[in-house]
Scaffold this motif. Structure first.
Motif, PDB file in Angstrom:
ATOM      1  N   ARG A   1      55.770  27.678  91.006  1.00  0.00           N
ATOM      2  CA  ARG A   1      56.963  28.436  91.392  1.00  0.00           C
ATOM      3  C   ARG A   1      56.663  29.478  92.460  1.00  0.00           C
ATOM      4  O   ARG A   1      57.450  29.688  93.374  1.00  0.00           O
ATOM      5  N   ALA A   2      55.532  30.145  92.351  1.00  0.00           N
ATOM      6  CA  ALA A   2      55.175  31.188  93.317  1.00  0.00           C
ATOM      7  C   ALA A   2      54.384  30.580  94.472  1.00  0.00           C
ATOM      8  O   ALA A   2      53.761  29.523  94.313  1.00  0.00           O
TER       9      ALA A   2
ATOM     10  N   ALA B   1      50.850  28.929  94.019  1.00  0.00           N
ATOM     11  CA  ALA B   1      50.623  28.597  92.614  1.00  0.00           C
ATOM     12  C   ALA B   1      50.685  27.084  92.424  1.00  0.00           C
ATOM     13  O   ALA B   1      51.222  26.346  93.263  1.00  0.00           O
TER      14      ALA B   1
END
Length: 276
Positions: A193-194, A197
Motif C-alpha cells: 500500500r505504501a 512496500a
C-alpha cells in the motif's frame, strides 16, 4: 536470512506490539463499513438493475458506472448529495468510490475488469455476530530476515480470484528469498500500500488445516538499501474472502505455495468453521 533473536524484555514488547497490531486488524475488519458489513456483490452490465440493499437502478457502459435514483432517493458522493441520474465515470482497476446512503455505504468499484456495486450495512449479521479471528500465539521464531531482489522490470502476473472465473493482474516488482527451519524458500512480491512496500500472498502446509485454504497475506516494509527485509509471519493475515463470499480477493501465484507449515498469524475464521 536468520531468525530474529529477542531478549526477555524485547519479547514482552514484541508480544505487546503484536497484540496492538492484532486489535487494529480486527477493528478495521469489523468497522461499521468494513468487509464484514458487505451485504451483496452485484455485477454491472449495460442493463439497469435494482438491488435490494441499494437505492436506484445501476448500469455500466463506455462512459462508466451510472445510477438512476427514484424520487426521494439520495446518495452522498464526496460530501455532495446527488439525486436523479448520476455518473461515477470510468473507474480504474482496483479503484472505487464510496457513496453514502443513510447509515450505509454503497461501494462502487472495478475488480478484474468488471464494475461492481457492493453495499455495506452496519447491521449486517456477519458484522454484528463477529466474535474475533482465531490466531496463533505470537512467537519470535517466525520472524526471519530475508533478501529482496528486484526484477529488471516489473513482471505482469495474472492470478486467480476468490470469485470463480475472475482474474487479477499485478505488476510484480521482485521476489523475496528467506529460510524457515533451514529450508531456502522464495515468494514473488506484489506492490504494497505504501510507496516501496511489498505484499506477499501465499499458502503453506497449514492452509486448509488450521489456516484459510485459499490465501493469506504478509505485508513488508520497504526493503533496506541492501535489499534486506524482515518477514514477521506472526502478522500473516486473512484476506476478506476468508470471512465472506462477497469478496474478490486475489489468490497467490503458483510459485507462492510454501511446502512448509507456517504455524503463525491468523487462523481460519470461525465463520468458515475455524476454531481457536
Amino acid at each position: 536470512m536468520t531468525t530474529v533473536d529477542l531478549t526477555t524484555t524485547d519479547l514482552q514488547a514484541f508480544t505487546e506490539d503484536w497484540l496492538e497490531w492484532y486489535r487494529g486488524q480486527e477493528e478495521r475488519l469489523a468497522a461499521p463499513h468494513g468487509f464484514l458489513a458487505i451485504t451483496g456483490l452485484h455485477w454491472l452490465d449495460e442493463r439497469p438493475q435494482r438491488f435490494p440493499d441499494a437505492p436506484g437502478a445501476w448500469w455500466t457502459d463506455d462512459a462508466g458506472v451510472a445510477v438512476a435514483l427514484d424520487d426521494g432517493e439520495e446518495l452522498v458522493v464526496d460530501g455532495t448529495p446527488v439525486r436523479g441520474e448520476h455518473r461515477f465515470g470510468v473507474l480504474p482497476e482496483r479503484g472505487g468510490v464510496d457513496a453514502g446512503w443513510g447509515d450505509a455505504v454503497i461501494e462502487v468499484a472495478r475488480r478484474g475488469g468488471n464494475d461492481i456495486v457492493r453495499p455495506r450495512h452496519p447491521d449486517a449479521p456477519l458484522r454484528t455476530d463477529f466474535a474475533g479471528t482465531p490466531a496463533y500465539a505470537p512467537d519470535p521464531r517466525w520472524v526471519v530476515r530475508g533478501r529482496y531482489t528486484a526484477f529488471d522490470t516489473p513482471r505482469p502476473t495474472t492470478v486467480g480470484a476468490a470469485v470463480e472465473g475472475l482474474e487479477h493482474v499485478y505488476d510484480a516488482p521482485g521476489r523475496v528469498e528467506f529460510e524457515l527451519d533451514g529450508q531456502p524458500l522464495a515468494l514473488t512480491a506484489f506492490p504494497g500500500r505504501a510507496p516501496g512496500a511489498l505484499l506477499l500472498l501465499f499458502t503453506d502446509a497449514t492452509s486448509g488445516v488450521t489456516t484459510y485454504a485459499a490465501n493469506r497475506a504478509l505485508a513488508l516494509a520497504p526493503p533496506a538499501a541492501d535489499g534486506t527485509v524482515v518477514l514477521d509471519f506472526n502478522r500473516a493475515t486473512n484476506l476478506p474472502c476468508a470471512y465472506t463470499d462477497l469478496a474478490t480477493c486475489p489468490l497467490p501465484p503458483a510459485e507462492n505455495r510454501l511446502p512448509v507449515s507456517v504455524e503463525a498469524g491468523q487462523k481460519t475464521p470461525r465463520e468458515r468453521g475455524g476454531a481457536v
